[in-house]
Design an enzyme around this catalytic site. Structure first.
Site, short mmCIF file in Angstrom:
data_model
loop_
_atom_site.label_atom_id
_atom_site.label_comp_id
_atom_site.label_asym_id
_atom_site.label_seq_id
_atom_site.Cartn_x
_atom_site.Cartn_y
_atom_site.Cartn_z
N ALA A 80 0.84 -1.21 0.00
CA ALA A 80 0.00 0.00 0.00
C ALA A 80 0.87 1.25 0.00
O ALA A 80 2.05 1.22 0.36
CB ALA A 80 -0.92 0.00 1.22
N ASP A 81 0.26 2.34 -0.42
CA ASP A 81 0.91 3.65 -0.38
C ASP A 81 -0.15 4.70 -0.08
O ASP A 81 -1.28 4.60 -0.59
CB ASP A 81 1.60 3.95 -1.70
CG ASP A 81 2.48 5.20 -1.61
OD1 ASP A 81 3.49 5.13 -0.88
OD2 ASP A 81 2.15 6.21 -2.23
#
Length: 204
Positions: A80-81
């Site tokens: 994720a970011d």
């Protein structure tokens, strides 16, 4: 590092979290899923000219996930970011105290979006990516207040230079959308993706 907690769900196959974020680890643990942590070592490039925030955050999430997936075929990898977006200005982690002050000053009294992209690489090698956006309203804060917050050190590894679940909660007046998305992982959407692929199943 293996994470095992009690919860309503369990994993049907091995899961690797491609993130060193303790916040993401805690959120995923709350579901009861067993997983190991192997943070991606991929560098985070700046947005390309003209790249939209949604495109950028998905590219970053996919890059981090694929970086770990290369060495773990046949497993489920979750990466994720998270970015903060103010009128199409993409804010990642501040480079220093002055950068943090610049970000927090720009956000003061404004409504911005926190966008988290996540990517699943499944055991068969297929890929599923999604992005979630949450609106966040910020109080008007003085420079002295912001500097005092920066001196705590909390903003320095946070997108947009604040943590809604930490000391920075005083900066936020309201949110519209997923709270866990602002923390760093849109948990209900991630769970839906894991359930749809049979990776997460109910425990009872």
């Amino acid at each position: 590092m293996k994470n095992t907690t009690n919860g309503p769900f369990t994993a049907s196959s091995p899961i690797i979290l491609a993130s060193g974020s303790p916040r993401r680890r805690e959120l995923l643990s709350d579901l009861g899923l067993e997983f190991t942590v192997e943070p991606s070592s991929a560098e985070e490039p700046l947005p390309n000219p003209g790249e939209k925030p949604l495109e950028y955050v998905l590219r970053m999430a996919e890059m981090k996930t694929l970086d770990v997936a290369r060495n773990h075929q046949g497993m489920t990898i979750l990466g994720a970011d998270t970015i903060v977006v103010l009128e199409n200005r993409i804010m990642g982690k501040p480079s220093g105290k002055l950068d943090a002050l610049d970000m927090l000053t720009a956000l003061s009294g404004q409504t911005h979006q926190v966008v988290t992209g996540f990517c699943l690489v499944l055991p068969d090698g297929s890929r599923l990516s999604r992005a979630v956006s949450t609106d966040v309203d910020m109080r008007v804060s003085t420079e002295a207040e912001l500097m005092g917050y920066i001196e705590t050190g909390e903003p320095m590894d946070k997108a947009g230079a604040y943590a809604i679940q930490g000391i920075g909660t005083f900066l936020v007046t309201a949110i519209r959308g997923s709270y866990t998305n602002v923390v760093g992982l849109p948990l209900s959407r991630v769970l839906d993706a894991l359930l749809s692929q049979g990776i997460a199943v109910t425990r009872y």
